[in-house]
Design a protein around this motif. Structure first.
Motif, mmCIF file in Angstrom:
data_model
loop_
_atom_site.group_PDB
_atom_site.id
_atom_site.type_symbol
_atom_site.label_atom_id
_atom_site.label_comp_id
_atom_site.label_asym_id
_atom_site.label_seq_id
_atom_site.Cartn_x
_atom_site.Cartn_y
_atom_site.Cartn_z
ATOM 1 N N ASN A 94 0.829 -1.220 0.000
ATOM 2 C CA ASN A 94 0.000 0.000 0.000
ATOM 3 C C ASN A 94 0.854 1.256 0.000
ATOM 4 N N ALA A 95 2.053 1.169 0.537
ATOM 5 C CA ALA A 95 2.980 2.301 0.576
ATOM 6 C C ALA A 95 3.923 2.293 -0.632
ATOM 7 N N ASP A 96 3.646 1.427 -1.608
ATOM 8 C CA ASP A 96 4.456 1.314 -2.829
ATOM 9 C C ASP A 96 5.901 0.922 -2.570
ATOM 10 N N LEU A 97 6.127 0.131 -1.522
ATOM 11 C CA LEU A 97 7.483 -0.354 -1.241
ATOM 12 C C LEU A 97 7.736 -1.661 -1.978
ATOM 13 N N PRO A 98 8.943 -1.840 -2.503
ATOM 14 C CA PRO A 98 9.285 -3.159 -3.052
ATOM 15 C C PRO A 98 9.436 -4.150 -1.899
ATOM 16 N N VAL A 99 8.944 -5.357 -2.096
ATOM 17 C CA VAL A 99 8.948 -6.383 -1.053
ATOM 18 C C VAL A 99 9.957 -7.467 -1.416
#
Length: 172
Positions: A94-99
């Motif tokens: 949701n925070a547009d972070l790469p996982v």
């Protein structure tokens, strides 16, 4: 400078740790444990999601690393762990972070040097690598180890990419 949020998911306690990677050096930023009340699983998953979302909003990490589910003796426990991971991952997405996901054995290998390390060894090495004054609590240390594993993996990939381009004599 890259802020990395590491998560050690759990349905009773979820550890988090943030490090700042600057080149090959990693510095401690913060860590802690999200302690979950004895409520229904959906209520605990919401708490994980909300807390990880708050940590992301407060510290603005650029990357998110999490431990993969391992097959425990109890399939129900593995399913709950997977759901806890999912709540944390959704907060990151949701925070547009790469996982980035890492197996427990890989995390221990990166931090301690052996995939068979025990919790105390991980805690000791996290304290040493991040130059902490005291040993962090178990779940927080595990989360910092996840972040350190990602930092080491990322740094290795950069070195490999550099070696490839220098051998070929040109950048891609």
């Amino acid at each position: 400078m890259t802020l990395i949020l590491g998560i050690d998911p759990g349905s009773q306690k979820t550890g988090f740790g943030i490090i700042n990677q600057q080149g090959s050096r990693a510095e401690y930023v913060t860590s802690g444990i999200i302690r979950l009340p004895r409520e229904s699983l959906p209520a605990r998953l919401k708490i994980i999601f909300d807390n990880v979302s708050e940590i992301i909003a407060e510290y603005a990490p650029q990357e998110f690393a999490i431990e993969e589910v391992f097959m425990a003796r109890d399939p129900k426990a593995a399913i709950k762990l997977g759901q806890a991971r999912g709540a944390a991952i959704v907060a990151a997405v949701n925070a547009d972070l790469p996982v980035f996901e890492y197996a427990a054995k890989s995390i221990k290998q990166a931090v301690v040097g052996t995939g068979a390390a025990d919790k105390a060894q991980v805690q000791h090495m996290v304290k040493s690598l991040l130059k902490l004054p005291t040993v962090p609590p178990e779940d927080a240390a595990d989360a910092l180890a996840v972040a350190l594993c990602h930092a080491h993996t990322h740094q290795s990939m950069i070195k490999l990419a550099g070696a490839r381009t220098s051998r070929r004599g040109r950048a891609r």
